[in-house]
Design a protein around this motif. Sequence first.
Motif, PDB file in Angstrom:
ATOM      1  N   LEU A  32       0.830  -1.209   0.000  1.00  0.00           N
ATOM      2  CA  LEU A  32       0.000   0.000   0.000  1.00  0.00           C
ATOM      3  C   LEU A  32       0.862   1.255   0.000  1.00  0.00           C
ATOM      4  N   CYS A  33       1.902   1.246   0.809  1.00  0.00           N
ATOM      5  CA  CYS A  33       2.788   2.415   0.849  1.00  0.00           C
ATOM      6  C   CYS A  33       3.510   2.607  -0.475  1.00  0.00           C
ATOM      7  N   GLU A  34       3.775   1.529  -1.158  1.00  0.00           N
ATOM      8  CA  GLU A  34       4.503   1.629  -2.411  1.00  0.00           C
ATOM      9  C   GLU A  34       3.622   2.073  -3.581  1.00  0.00           C
ATOM     10  N   ILE A  35       2.377   1.638  -3.633  1.00  0.00           N
ATOM     11  CA  ILE A  35       1.557   1.931  -4.809  1.00  0.00           C
ATOM     12  C   ILE A  35       0.935   3.318  -4.792  1.00  0.00           C
ATOM     13  N   TRP A  36       0.809   3.925  -3.615  1.00  0.00           N
ATOM     14  CA  TRP A  36       0.254   5.270  -3.558  1.00  0.00           C
ATOM     15  C   TRP A  36       1.364   6.290  -3.807  1.00  0.00           C
ATOM     16  N   GLN A  37       1.052   7.278  -4.626  1.00  0.00           N
ATOM     17  CA  GLN A  37       2.028   8.352  -4.799  1.00  0.00           C
ATOM     18  C   GLN A  37       2.189   9.078  -3.473  1.00  0.00           C
ATOM     19  N   PHE A  38       3.323   9.727  -3.309  1.00  0.00           N
ATOM     20  CA  PHE A  38       3.696  10.300  -2.017  1.00  0.00           C
ATOM     21  C   PHE A  38       2.637  11.233  -1.453  1.00  0.00           C
ATOM     22  N   THR A  39       2.030  12.075  -2.286  1.00  0.00           N
ATOM     23  CA  THR A  39       1.060  13.061  -1.788  1.00  0.00           C
ATOM     24  C   THR A  39      -0.227  12.412  -1.283  1.00  0.00           C
ATOM     25  N   LEU A  40      -0.505  11.177  -1.709  1.00  0.00           N
ATOM     26  CA  LEU A  40      -1.736  10.501  -1.294  1.00  0.00           C
ATOM     27  C   LEU A  40      -1.475   9.316  -0.366  1.00  0.00           C
ATOM     28  N   ARG A  41      -0.229   9.051  -0.050  1.00  0.00           N
ATOM     29  CA  ARG A  41       0.127   7.836   0.696  1.00  0.00           C
ATOM     30  C   ARG A  41      -0.560   7.732   2.047  1.00  0.00           C
ATOM     31  N   SER A  42      -0.498   8.762   2.859  1.00  0.00           N
ATOM     32  CA  SER A  42      -1.086   8.669   4.198  1.00  0.00           C
ATOM     33  C   SER A  42      -2.605   8.575   4.129  1.00  0.00           C
ATOM     34  N   LYS A  43      -3.208   9.324   3.211  1.00  0.00           N
ATOM     35  CA  LYS A  43      -4.665   9.243   3.056  1.00  0.00           C
ATOM     36  C   LYS A  43      -5.078   7.872   2.533  1.00  0.00           C
ATOM     37  N   GLY A  44      -4.345   7.381   1.545  1.00  0.00           N
ATOM     38  CA  GLY A  44      -4.662   6.075   0.966  1.00  0.00           C
ATOM     39  C   GLY A  44      -4.530   4.951   1.969  1.00  0.00           C
ATOM     40  N   LEU A  45      -3.464   4.985   2.741  1.00  0.00           N
ATOM     41  CA  LEU A  45      -3.256   3.964   3.761  1.00  0.00           C
ATOM     42  C   LEU A  45      -4.341   4.041   4.828  1.00  0.00           C
ATOM     43  N   SER A  46      -4.678   5.245   5.254  1.00  0.00           N
ATOM     44  CA  SER A  46      -5.712   5.420   6.281  1.00  0.00           C
ATOM     45  C   SER A  46      -7.074   4.939   5.793  1.00  0.00           C
ATOM     46  N   LEU A  47      -7.449   5.343   4.583  1.00  0.00           N
ATOM     47  CA  LEU A  47      -8.749   4.917   4.059  1.00  0.00           C
ATOM     48  C   LEU A  47      -8.804   3.415   3.802  1.00  0.00           C
ATOM     49  N   THR A  48      -7.694   2.839   3.396  1.00  0.00           N
ATOM     50  CA  THR A  48      -7.662   1.394   3.196  1.00  0.00           C
ATOM     51  C   THR A  48      -7.863   0.674   4.517  1.00  0.00           C
ATOM     52  N   TRP A  49      -7.221   1.157   5.591  1.00  0.00           N
ATOM     53  CA  TRP A  49      -7.397   0.514   6.893  1.00  0.00           C
ATOM     54  C   TRP A  49      -8.811   0.708   7.434  1.00  0.00           C
ATOM     55  N   ILE A  50      -9.401   1.861   7.181  1.00  0.00           N
ATOM     56  CA  ILE A  50     -10.792   2.076   7.595  1.00  0.00           C
ATOM     57  C   ILE A  50     -11.704   1.109   6.861  1.00  0.00           C
ATOM     58  N   ALA A  51     -11.504   0.993   5.532  1.00  0.00           N
ATOM     59  CA  ALA A  51     -12.311   0.054   4.750  1.00  0.00           C
ATOM     60  C   ALA A  51     -12.091  -1.375   5.225  1.00  0.00           C
ATOM     61  N   SER A  52     -10.851  -1.719   5.529  1.00  0.00           N
ATOM     62  CA  SER A  52     -10.545  -3.060   6.018  1.00  0.00           C
ATOM     63  C   SER A  52     -11.269  -3.339   7.334  1.00  0.00           C
ATOM     64  N   CYS A  53     -11.291  -2.361   8.225  1.00  0.00           N
ATOM     65  CA  CYS A  53     -12.009  -2.518   9.495  1.00  0.00           C
ATOM     66  C   CYS A  53     -13.506  -2.655   9.281  1.00  0.00           C
ATOM     67  N   LEU A  54     -14.052  -1.907   8.331  1.00  0.00           N
ATOM     68  CA  LEU A  54     -15.484  -2.028   8.030  1.00  0.00           C
ATOM     69  C   LEU A  54     -15.808  -3.408   7.460  1.00  0.00           C
ATOM     70  N   PHE A  55     -14.961  -3.886   6.546  1.00  0.00           N
ATOM     71  CA  PHE A  55     -15.171  -5.223   5.993  1.00  0.00           C
ATOM     72  C   PHE A  55     -15.046  -6.285   7.091  1.00  0.00           C
ATOM     73  N   ALA A  56     -14.093  -6.119   7.997  1.00  0.00           N
ATOM     74  CA  ALA A  56     -13.912  -7.068   9.100  1.00  0.00           C
ATOM     75  C   ALA A  56     -15.116  -7.029  10.050  1.00  0.00           C
ATOM     76  N   SER A  57     -15.660  -5.846  10.284  1.00  0.00           N
ATOM     77  CA  SER A  57     -16.854  -5.726  11.130  1.00  0.00           C
ATOM     78  C   SER A  57     -18.037  -6.452  10.503  1.00  0.00           C
ATOM     79  N   PHE A  58     -18.196  -6.267   9.202  1.00  0.00           N
ATOM     80  CA  PHE A  58     -19.256  -6.979   8.494  1.00  0.00           C
ATOM     81  C   PHE A  58     -19.061  -8.483   8.650  1.00  0.00           C
ATOM     82  N   ASN A  59     -17.811  -8.935   8.451  1.00  0.00           N
ATOM     83  CA  ASN A  59     -17.509 -10.359   8.596  1.00  0.00           C
ATOM     84  C   ASN A  59     -17.868 -10.871   9.985  1.00  0.00           C
ATOM     85  N   SER A  60     -17.517 -10.123  11.000  1.00  0.00           N
ATOM     86  CA  SER A  60     -17.745 -10.600  12.358  1.00  0.00           C
ATOM     87  C   SER A  60     -19.227 -10.619  12.720  1.00  0.00           C
TER      88      SER A  60
END
Length: 171
Positions: free
Chosen positions: A132-160
């Motif tokens: 994730l850190c590698e595929i996002w360009q530098f200006t979007l890296r922190s936002k991309g990583l944060s939104l990906t983790w939020i989405a991952s948590c939402l998907f995990a919540s749905f799973n649980s």
Amino acid sequence: MVKTEGNRHRLMTLAWFSQWGGNGVVSFYFTAVLKTVGITESSEQLIISASLQIWNLLCGVTAASFVSRLGKRPLFHALAIIMLLGYILITGLSGSFAQTRDKSVGIAVVPFLLIYFAGHGIALTPLLVAYLCEIWQFTLRSKGLSLTWIASCLFASFNSLVNPIALDAIS
């Protein structure tokens, strides 16, 4: 974050696959999976679970050490193939055990759980954050990583919340 198709694809693909690649069912309900294939003794479940954790560590470390030689994309492709085959075999053997109650069929699920988690361990375990850190360009890296983790948590919540209902329905 959503201007280009590539960015939209990056935003959800890994978060979705990291949670909905089947590992939620196998990981969160590992004891239930073992019980459905006739492995009900807590000592047997403990040995299998401990062995699985050591196996996951070995797969993750080994794969992480080969990333620079093999590349990330081939590891992700291998992950998808190995996890799919492992999940198909786990499901088929579990269904066969449900019909026959043959102890050897239930025990045969365990090696395929290890194979399934080997697939998970070669790419998702060591590469999820790094990729994730590698595929996002530098200006979007922190936002991309944060939104990906939020989405991952939402998907995990749905799973649980949904997986227990589904597991009860299909036994």
